[in-house]
Design an enzyme around this catalytic site. Structure first.
Site, PDB file in Angstrom:
ATOM      1  N   CYS A 116     -11.827  33.733  74.339  1.00 31.43           N
ATOM      2  CA  CYS A 116     -11.587  32.437  73.687  1.00 31.43           C
ATOM      3  C   CYS A 116     -12.847  31.993  72.948  1.00 31.43           C
ATOM      4  O   CYS A 116     -13.755  31.407  73.556  1.00 31.43           O
ATOM      5  CB  CYS A 116     -11.174  31.392  74.720  1.00 31.43           C
ATOM      6  SG  CYS A 116     -10.879  29.760  73.990  1.00 31.43           S
TER       7      CYS A 116
ATOM      8  N   CYS B 273     -13.618  28.211  73.224  1.00 26.85           N
ATOM      9  CA  CYS B 273     -14.114  27.757  74.529  1.00 26.85           C
ATOM     10  C   CYS B 273     -15.568  28.176  74.742  1.00 26.85           C
ATOM     11  O   CYS B 273     -16.419  27.362  75.097  1.00 26.85           O
ATOM     12  CB  CYS B 273     -13.263  28.347  75.656  1.00 26.85           C
ATOM     13  SG  CYS B 273     -11.519  27.933  75.565  1.00 26.85           S
ATOM     14  N   ASP B 274     -15.818  29.460  74.564  1.00 19.97           N
ATOM     15  CA  ASP B 274     -17.084  30.034  75.009  1.00 19.97           C
ATOM     16  C   ASP B 274     -18.119  30.200  73.917  1.00 19.97           C
ATOM     17  O   ASP B 274     -19.291  30.469  74.197  1.00 19.97           O
ATOM     18  CB  ASP B 274     -16.824  31.393  75.672  1.00 19.97           C
ATOM     19  CG  ASP B 274     -15.881  31.279  76.868  1.00 19.97           C
ATOM     20  OD1 ASP B 274     -15.871  30.213  77.494  1.00 19.97           O
ATOM     21  OD2 ASP B 274     -15.160  32.248  77.160  1.00 19.97           O
TER      22      ASP B 274
END
Length: 536
Positions: A345, A348-349
């Site tokens: 992701c 997200c990361d």
């Protein structure tokens, strides 16, 4: 000023729900972020006479602030400035600390209150992570309900030294009492189940005692939600068992092609799907993973679905909507370094890799979009594509080519993820034209190579394609009588949310049509004179 006029007006309306005074206790230094946080907290305090702001906090993490119910130890802490995806978490924390009740299931709330033990949670999040708010909000709520539970939500981008020391390379990552608890998206029920060891057995016992359904939907994504709604509207007994309600939509950032909805985000859509389903008489069994499909013993008999927890459900018809998941590379080192440099992701990361070198595996739309997004955060992106050319839309490729810190390698097969035992240090790939093996030094690898259907548990029971997709006809029927399927797990082309919704609706209508044309039998094999299905 952190909040514009519209946000202030909206927040002021929310704060009218506060019934008990709260204090915003800030721990600040001389930095710009502390000044920014102070401005936000001053704005919030100005909107309600039940909210006060003081700068007397002594937390070692700066900037941070405690939301505390006045005169008590009830509160939650944010280390950082919870805007972006976490603004909703901030609003809910203000309301819940201020005495506004949660809408979670009463039995689940009581389960939190009854937890016996001292729990100190720390959650690392990023402001661009759409999965983080669920975890932050769940743990915040737990700390409000149970005085022996504490929670600090930490913006990993602001506390980089701490993130590096703990080797946090994916968000959300949760620590409990100083030890790694879990990472990835979790709901309140999942967290409680991990702490309350008897919860799984209780849930299995409760599920096993349920009466047979007319329609049982397996899977809670767009196809499953649509199928449940269409079935329930027929007035028949409907159940839905989902590993996680919302499915892969929960991992989707921007959605701009859902007709009549110009823009939304995955978690928001997933929440709307669940809200809509709950408007009907549907028995929702969340956090339940299917393990085995058991065909009816005789025509018109009951079909069984065995769950991972050992419970068995029965139904006159079943609709499979188990969806798909991100495809993995399947190379040495990938599993070893998942969440330690291998990620799936980028939204997200990505912020955790600021200033570092990363690779994106995959040259389709998802891969190229990921490379474009990451290029604005990291030092350098290497995009590796197996095919001889990128497969993304030309408009995305043009944007990619305009970026100076992106290198594209085609006709390349990733062969290994390299690491030092703690984290990723690089990868190896094979040039498919020359056969030469090359090594790339980097700290992160984002895998974006498409989807694989969640159908492994069905391979011995119904017909699957070579890709593992459930084979369906134009009515959504599978090779097993009484079993229908819809969505990304099927052979229906074009894996899109709007198509999954349509196919789920069609499968429910097909299941109902199947039901009213059957001559049902009871468990002994005797023909029944009437059924709820036929009456409906």
């Amino acid at each position: 000023m952190m909040l514009d006029t519209a946000m202030k007006d909206q927040l002021k309306g929310y704060l009218t729900n506060i019934t008990q005074p709260i204090e915003l206790v800030a721990s600040l230094d001389e930095g710009a972020k502390s000044t920014e946080l102070a401005g936000l907290l001053e704005d919030i305090a100005s909107l309600s006479d039940k909210v006060s702001f003081v700068r007397t906090g002594t937390d070692a993490r700066k900037p941070s602030f405690l939301i505390r119910r006045a005169g008590t130890d009830i509160g939650v802490t944010f280390a950082g400035i919870p805007m972006g995806h976490e603004f909703t978490s901030l609003v809910l924390a203000l309301l819940q600390v201020g005495g506004h009740p949660s809408k979670a299931a009463p039995e689940l709330l009581q389960q939190v209150r009854d937890l016996d033990g001292d729990y100190s949670f720390e959650t690392y999040f990023s402001l661009s992570c759409q999965n983080c708010p669920d975890v932050v909000q769940a743990l915040n709520l737990m700390s409000v309900l149970n005085p022996r539970i504490k929670h600090v939500a930490i913006d990993g981008a602001l506390f980089k030294e701490e993130v590096d020391a703990r080797k946090v390379m994916a968000v959300p990552t949760v620590y409990l009492n100083g030890e790694l608890f879990d990472s990835g998206r979790m709901e309140l029920a999942q967290i409680v189940a991990k702490l309350d060891t008897g919860a799984a057995a209780k849930a299995a016992e409760k599920i096993a005692a349920k009466e047979a359904f007319d329609v049982l939907v397996v899977g809670g994504g767009p196809a499953g939600a649509a199928a449940a709604i269409y079935a329930a509207r027929k007035g028949i007994r409907t159940g839905i068992a989902a590993e996680r309600f919302g499915g892969q939509v929960l991992d989707t950032m921007a959605i701009e092609n859902l007709i009549s909805v110009p823009h939304t985000e995955g978690p928001k859509l997933a929440s709307a799907l669940e809200t809509h389903v709950r408007e009907y008489d549907v028995d929702i069994m969340n956090l339940q993973k299917a393990k085995k499909l058991i065909p009816a013993a005789r025509p018109g008999g009951l079909i069984g679905v065995e769950l991972e927890n050992g419970a068995k459900l029965k139904a006159k018809t079943v609709i499979l909507t188990t969806g798909a998941r991100w495809r993995q590379m399947g190379v040495p080192g990938e599993d070893d370094y998942r969440n330690r440099g291998v990620a799936y992701c980028p939204h997200c990361d990505g912020p955790l890799f600021k200033g570092k070198r990363v690779a994106v595996i995959g040259g389709g739309n998802s891969g190229v979009e990921a490379a474009i997004d990451l290029a604005g955060i990291v030092a350098h992106v290497t995009l590796i594509e197996f095919d001889g050319q990128l497969r993304a839309d030309e408009v995305l490729q043009r944007k990619l080519r305009s970026l100076s810190n992106v290198k594209v390698i085609t006709s390349a097969m990733t062969t290994e993820v390299l690491g030092d035992g703690d984290k990723v240090t690089g990868l190896s790939y094979k040039d498919r034209n020359s056969g030469d093996v090359h090594h790339v030094e980097l700290e992160g690898i984002f895998v974006q190579i498409g989807l694989v259907p969640n159908t492994e548990w069905l391979k011995d029971d119904i017909a699957l394609s070579q890709r593992g997709e459930i084979e369906v006809d134009v009515r959504g029927a599978t090779s097993m009588p009484g079993v229908f399927a819809a969505g990304d797990a099927t052979t229906t082309p074009y894996k899109q949310i709007v198509i999954a919704m349509g196919e789920g609706s069609k499968a429910a209508l097909s299941a109902f049509d199947y039901l009213i044309r059957q001559v049902p039998v009871d468990e002994s094999g005797e023909a029944e004179t009437a059924t709820a299905s036929a009456a409906a």
